[in-house]
Design a protein around this motif. Structure first.
Motif, PDB file in Angstrom:
ATOM      1  N   HIS A 228       0.891  -1.263  -0.184  1.00 47.95           N
ATOM      2  CA  HIS A 228       0.250  -0.365  -0.221  1.00 47.95           C
ATOM      3  C   HIS A 228       0.578   1.368   0.648  1.00 47.95           C
ATOM      4  N   ASP A 229       2.147   1.069   0.413  1.00 48.88           N
ATOM      5  CA  ASP A 229       3.456   2.090   0.149  1.00 48.88           C
ATOM      6  C   ASP A 229       3.950   2.363  -0.841  1.00 48.88           C
ATOM      7  N   VAL A 241       2.251   6.585   1.594  1.00 49.90           N
ATOM      8  CA  VAL A 241       1.022   5.966   0.813  1.00 49.90           C
ATOM      9  C   VAL A 241       1.109   6.118  -0.725  1.00 49.90           C
TER      10      VAL A 241
END
Length: 419
Positions: A228-229, A241
């Motif tokens: 997600h990052d 992010v």
């Protein structure tokens, strides 16, 4: 559950060869194999009862004779250890009173006895003195004439940048432009082991890091995981992010079937849809429908070259549907990127063909493919596209591949290229 040993014990020797012994645990056997795989940088491993272990390298299959043969007992230990390390697929919804929850290894073995095959994902195996861990594993357990066998692929979550795959700079620029289109169909094609999944992952990784999109994938199995990052482009050493959210779904873990994934994907409000593979007419129609209704769709086919890709698509449809299918493709297809990994002098080398549907002439050649396939071949020769044999010739002239590799992988065998 066995306690992991970060450092495998020294293998005993016999006649100058290191050999597997009955006393070794499944983990120790796997550690011994992964140490060699890490040294050689390989990802595909073939383990069979009463056979040496084989790995796939740049020169082909190589046996690890120095380890000896895996006995049937040791092969069963390996399978159990992999089951013990199997990735959790319940997401917390497993019935605590079920037979699988009570003894997952015994449950899997009983199921294997019925089906005679077991496909699953596995967490990485610790194997080194410094805490090294292999990548996630894609496993298939099966039976053959020698008994139990396991085919293991070590998955790499380190997604390479598009610019280092061996695709030309101009082609990469075109691909990126297509990936920012609101809708359309992008096909990445090639035989098994040609690096399609890696190229697809590199494309998606570029999008997720640079643009705010919702990307939904349907894969069997998930090969690359998108976190997600990402590295913060403005603050070195820090993470932030990513602009895009990626919803990754794996058949058997998150979806009951590939068919279910195809049915449900449009309900997740995606901007970009990635289908791991177009397997049949239903999948092809889903891709075309999604592209026509405002989605960018990426998927793969097991074909080499743009012309053969068009032929393979038509094989999925009855003859009376060819004209309408080609007309739809001429409108929604953005590009066909077809690739293969060839044996080079020093490493495997990427060759590819690229067809960009960027003008009326290309669209017309797609629409009329059934009557005149040669018009599509002519389109590939135009500026902005890359023809397989032409790029292959450049690799040969640059001294990257051998004359044998050049001759064996040409699509047009009748062309002597001046030899």
């Amino acid at each position: 559950m066995e306690t992991p040993h970060l450092v495998p014990p020294p293998l005993p020797t016999q006649g100058g060869l290191r050999v597997f012994t009955p006393e070794m645990t499944g983990l120790q056997i796997l550690q011994s194999i992964f140490i060699i795989c890490d040294e050689k940088g390989v990802s595909d491993i073939q383990m069979r009862s009463n056979r040496p272990v084989y790995i796939e390298t740049n020169i082909g299959m190589e046996s690890l004779l120095q380890l000896g043969e895996l006995s049937a007992q040791n092969m069963l230990k390996v399978y159990k250890e992999l089951l013990n390390n199997q990735a959790d697929q319940s997401h917390g919804f497993e019935d605590e009173n079920s037979a699988k929850a009570a003894d997952p290894i015994a449950y899997s073995i009983e199921n294997f006895k019925k089906t005679q095959v077991d496909d699953f994902s596995c967490n990485g195996i610790p194997f080194g003195a410094n805490g090294e861990v292999s990548g996630r594993l894609r496993i298939q357990a099966h039976l053959s004439d020698s008994g139990l066998g396991v085919t293991c692929r070590i998955l790499n979550d380190n997604i390479p940048d598009l610019s280092i795959l061996g695709i030309g700079e101009d082609t990469v620029t075109t691909i990126k432009e297509c990936l920012l289109k609101r809708a359309g169909l992008c096909l990445i094609t090639g035989p098994t082991g040609s690096g399609k999944s890696t190229s697809l992952a590199a494309m998606m990784d570029w999008v997720r890091k640079t643009h705010a999109k919702h990307i939904v994938t349907v894969e069997d199995p998930v090969e690359y995981q998108y976190p997600h990052d990402m590295e913060d482009p403005d603050v070195p050493g820090m993470r932030t992010v990513a602009p895009s959210i990626v919803t990754q779904q794996e058949v058997g873990r998150d979806l009951e079937s590939y068919r279910q994934g195809l049915k449900d994907v449009l309900r997740k409000a995606p901007h970009i849809i990635l289908l791991g593979e177009i397997r049949d007419r239903e999948a092809m129609e889903t891709c075309m429908e999604a592209a026509q209704t405002g989605h960018l769709v990426l998927s793969t086919l097991h074909t080499t070259g743009a012309v053969k890709t068009m032929g393979r698509i038509l094989e999925m449809f009855p003859r009376d549907k060819h004209e309408s299918t080609l007309r739809r493709l001429s409108e929604i297809l953005l590009f066909i990127h077809s690739q293969g990994l060839l044996k080079g002098y020093e490493r495997r080398v990427l060759n590819y063909e690229f067809l960009h549907n960027n003008d009326d002439a290309v669209s017309a050649s797609i629409a009329s493919y059934d009557q005149n396939p040669s018009s599509l071949e002519d389109s590939i020769r135009r500026a902005g596209n890359v023809q397989w044999d032409a790029h292959l010739l450049r690799l040969y002239q640059q001294g990257i591949i051998s004359p044998e590799a050049f001759e064996n992988t040409k699509l047009n065998k009748s062309d002597n290229d001046g030899f």
